[in-house]
Design a protein around this motif. Sequence first.
Motif, PDB file in Angstrom:
ATOM      1  N   PRO A  13       0.802  -1.241   0.000  1.00  0.00           N
ATOM      2  CA  PRO A  13       0.000   0.000   0.000  1.00  0.00           C
ATOM      3  C   PRO A  13       0.829   1.283   0.000  1.00  0.00           C
ATOM      4  N   ASP A  14       2.116   1.196   0.330  1.00  0.00           N
ATOM      5  CA  ASP A  14       2.956   2.403   0.373  1.00  0.00           C
ATOM      6  C   ASP A  14       3.273   2.946  -1.015  1.00  0.00           C
ATOM      7  N   PHE A  15       2.997   2.144  -2.053  1.00  0.00           N
ATOM      8  CA  PHE A  15       3.449   2.537  -3.391  1.00  0.00           C
ATOM      9  C   PHE A  15       2.279   2.690  -4.358  1.00  0.00           C
ATOM     10  N   SER A  16       2.471   3.578  -5.325  1.00  0.00           N
ATOM     11  CA  SER A  16       1.462   3.811  -6.353  1.00  0.00           C
ATOM     12  C   SER A  16       2.173   4.244  -7.640  1.00  0.00           C
ATOM     13  N   GLY A  17       1.391   4.425  -8.693  1.00  0.00           N
ATOM     14  CA  GLY A  17       1.985   4.842  -9.958  1.00  0.00           C
ATOM     15  C   GLY A  17       2.462   3.670 -10.781  1.00  0.00           C
ATOM     16  N   SER A  18       2.748   3.937 -12.039  1.00  0.00           N
ATOM     17  CA  SER A  18       3.157   2.886 -12.973  1.00  0.00           C
ATOM     18  C   SER A  18       4.637   2.539 -12.842  1.00  0.00           C
ATOM     19  N   TRP A  19       4.944   1.290 -13.125  1.00  0.00           N
ATOM     20  CA  TRP A  19       6.330   0.881 -13.247  1.00  0.00           C
ATOM     21  C   TRP A  19       6.859   1.389 -14.593  1.00  0.00           C
ATOM     22  N   SER A  20       8.149   1.549 -14.659  1.00  0.00           N
ATOM     23  CA  SER A  20       8.780   2.090 -15.870  1.00  0.00           C
ATOM     24  C   SER A  20       9.138   0.974 -16.851  1.00  0.00           C
ATOM     25  N   ASN A  21       8.802   1.191 -18.109  1.00  0.00           N
ATOM     26  CA  ASN A  21       9.229   0.270 -19.168  1.00  0.00           C
ATOM     27  C   ASN A  21      10.688   0.540 -19.515  1.00  0.00           C
ATOM     28  N   LYS A  22      11.497  -0.494 -19.420  1.00  0.00           N
ATOM     29  CA  LYS A  22      12.930  -0.347 -19.661  1.00  0.00           C
ATOM     30  C   LYS A  22      13.462  -1.549 -20.427  1.00  0.00           C
ATOM     31  N   LYS A  23      14.734  -1.518 -20.673  1.00  0.00           N
ATOM     32  CA  LYS A  23      15.474  -2.693 -21.105  1.00  0.00           C
ATOM     33  C   LYS A  23      16.485  -3.002 -20.007  1.00  0.00           C
ATOM     34  N   LEU A  24      16.963  -4.213 -19.961  1.00  0.00           N
ATOM     35  CA  LEU A  24      17.915  -4.575 -18.908  1.00  0.00           C
ATOM     36  C   LEU A  24      19.195  -3.746 -18.978  1.00  0.00           C
ATOM     37  N   GLU A  25      19.510  -3.186 -20.121  1.00  0.00           N
ATOM     38  CA  GLU A  25      20.686  -2.318 -20.232  1.00  0.00           C
ATOM     39  C   GLU A  25      20.526  -1.030 -19.428  1.00  0.00           C
ATOM     40  N   ASP A  26      19.276  -0.683 -19.073  1.00  0.00           N
ATOM     41  CA  ASP A  26      19.051   0.489 -18.229  1.00  0.00           C
ATOM     42  C   ASP A  26      19.323   0.194 -16.763  1.00  0.00           C
ATOM     43  N   SER A  27      19.394  -1.094 -16.446  1.00  0.00           N
ATOM     44  CA  SER A  27      19.597  -1.497 -15.047  1.00  0.00           C
ATOM     45  C   SER A  27      20.918  -2.202 -14.802  1.00  0.00           C
ATOM     46  N   PHE A  28      21.553  -2.745 -15.856  1.00  0.00           N
ATOM     47  CA  PHE A  28      22.792  -3.509 -15.701  1.00  0.00           C
ATOM     48  C   PHE A  28      23.801  -3.143 -16.776  1.00  0.00           C
ATOM     49  N   VAL A  29      25.059  -3.430 -16.473  1.00  0.00           N
ATOM     50  CA  VAL A  29      26.132  -3.270 -17.441  1.00  0.00           C
ATOM     51  C   VAL A  29      26.982  -4.544 -17.406  1.00  0.00           C
ATOM     52  N   SER A  30      27.365  -5.029 -18.576  1.00  0.00           N
ATOM     53  CA  SER A  30      28.188  -6.228 -18.654  1.00  0.00           C
ATOM     54  C   SER A  30      29.608  -5.929 -18.200  1.00  0.00           C
ATOM     55  N   SER A  31      30.230  -6.885 -17.519  1.00  0.00           N
ATOM     56  CA  SER A  31      31.593  -6.697 -17.007  1.00  0.00           C
ATOM     57  C   SER A  31      32.461  -7.893 -17.364  1.00  0.00           C
ATOM     58  N   ARG A  32      33.659  -7.614 -17.882  1.00  0.00           N
ATOM     59  CA  ARG A  32      34.636  -8.667 -18.175  1.00  0.00           C
ATOM     60  C   ARG A  32      35.912  -8.433 -17.367  1.00  0.00           C
ATOM     61  N   LYS A  33      35.762  -7.715 -16.251  1.00  0.00           N
ATOM     62  CA  LYS A  33      36.912  -7.431 -15.398  1.00  0.00           C
ATOM     63  C   LYS A  33      37.452  -8.735 -14.820  1.00  0.00           C
ATOM     64  N   LYS A  34      38.782  -8.875 -14.830  1.00  0.00           N
ATOM     65  CA  LYS A  34      39.418 -10.126 -14.396  1.00  0.00           C
ATOM     66  C   LYS A  34      39.601 -10.170 -12.880  1.00  0.00           C
ATOM     67  N   GLY A  35      39.589 -11.385 -12.367  1.00  0.00           N
ATOM     68  CA  GLY A  35      39.808 -11.595 -10.950  1.00  0.00           C
ATOM     69  C   GLY A  35      41.286 -11.602 -10.613  1.00  0.00           C
ATOM     70  N   SER A  36      41.584 -11.910  -9.358  1.00  0.00           N
ATOM     71  CA  SER A  36      42.968 -11.919  -8.882  1.00  0.00           C
ATOM     72  C   SER A  36      43.298 -13.251  -8.229  1.00  0.00           C
ATOM     73  N   GLU A  37      44.558 -13.584  -8.262  1.00  0.00           N
ATOM     74  CA  GLU A  37      45.052 -14.817  -7.639  1.00  0.00           C
ATOM     75  C   GLU A  37      44.623 -14.852  -6.172  1.00  0.00           C
ATOM     76  N   GLY A  38      44.082 -16.003  -5.743  1.00  0.00           N
ATOM     77  CA  GLY A  38      43.692 -16.180  -4.351  1.00  0.00           C
ATOM     78  C   GLY A  38      42.219 -15.963  -4.073  1.00  0.00           C
ATOM     79  N   GLN A  39      41.518 -15.327  -5.007  1.00  0.00           N
ATOM     80  CA  GLN A  39      40.083 -15.131  -4.811  1.00  0.00           C
ATOM     81  C   GLN A  39      39.339 -16.455  -5.011  1.00  0.00           C
ATOM     82  N   PRO A  40      38.297 -16.715  -4.213  1.00  0.00           N
ATOM     83  CA  PRO A  40      37.563 -17.984  -4.352  1.00  0.00           C
ATOM     84  C   PRO A  40      36.870 -18.076  -5.708  1.00  0.00           C
TER      85      PRO A  40
END
Length: 406
Positions: A13-40
């Motif tokens: 009940p705290d919320f009203s109004g329409s949800w926004s039409n988007k694409k997932l690119e509006d909410s996320f960005v792809s990442s190919r950043k590399k990890g480091s030695e020792g990380q699980p």
Amino acid sequence: MSEKRNVPKLRFPDFSGSWSNKKLEDSFVSSRKKGSEGQPIYSVSQSKGLVPRDSLERVIQQDAKAEQNLLVESGDIAYNMMRMWQGAYGVSETTCMVSPAYVVVKPKKNNLSIFFSYLFERSRSRYLFTIYSHGLTLDRLRLYPNDFLSIPVASPSLPEQQKIAEFLTAVDRRIELLQYKKEKLEAYKKGVMQKIFAKKLRFKADDGSEFPDWEEKKLGEVGKTFNGLTGKSKENFGKGKPYIQYKQIFDSSEIKIEGFGLVEVSENEFQSKVQKGDVFFTTSSETPREIGMASVLTNDVREVYLNSFCFGYRPNSIEKLLPEFSRYFFRSPIVRKGIVKLAQGSTRYNMSKVELMRLSFEIPSPKEQLKIAKFLTSLDRSIENLNQQINHTQTWKKGLLQKMFV
């Protein structure tokens, strides 16, 4: 029309109004950043999400060097692009690395990964993951990062995302707690069955007196075998008289009468009919461990037959070998150990009825059998009650996923 479609059917009940039409690119960005030695190193599982790789039972070949693995930070989503349409993704709760074969996406400002992970559970999302993937057949589908980011979604403000995520997380915690209780009770039952049939745990009569010693007997002394249906082809099945199917026997220690199949049997045919107290064994399996799985008919029935791929065992007296006890006895560790030894074969294993009848086991008195059966049945009822609660909660959650999102 657009505004109506962008409002969920079930909303706080705290919320009203329409949800926004988007694409997932509006909410996320792809990442190919590399990890480091020792990380699980983590892997994506369809059933468990993102989990430590060494926690999985399957063997995973480690082709990538540490510096080639992708970095995953808390809040990131990693998914298997070949299995995203089946739900192979997970939200990270820590900093770790995953195989470069996976896809990692990071949430943008005012976007909550946990909210989107629940959005991705919906059947509509799985459909979109499928049609946005590339491949000629399902086992070759791949959801590449750019295609993932182009998928249309509707999402609310960050506070509403948080509210929805918190609520559904609480539902998941409830399911996990019930599953934990069920697993613990099943483990307890397994342990107590081992003690009962090894005679390390004995029951007493209602007056506190000891029951008689268990008597060792060959199965051939206690009952006799009989065959299942003979002379039937596939055209005879699907209508007619009820018969016990192979799967009914393999799946449960007690025959569930609602699972009967149908088979044509004429009046002048000589076919063995089953009756209360009969024990049924599977005679063939792909592994020795699964040979001779037994199930007991604990209900009174009129005219029921047995499938061709199993055989029956009829006790001489169900007052001396109680059906309620038999269902646990023939699946007990000590009896299963004896039966497994009878497995013969290389690629397909079979079991001899004659050799089974030669096996000897210690059997308690009927009164102690009843005590054992009542105790184990009460555990089964508690396990089934938990299972029903789990199924009910999971069904409720599926309904929530359809109503709380647009």
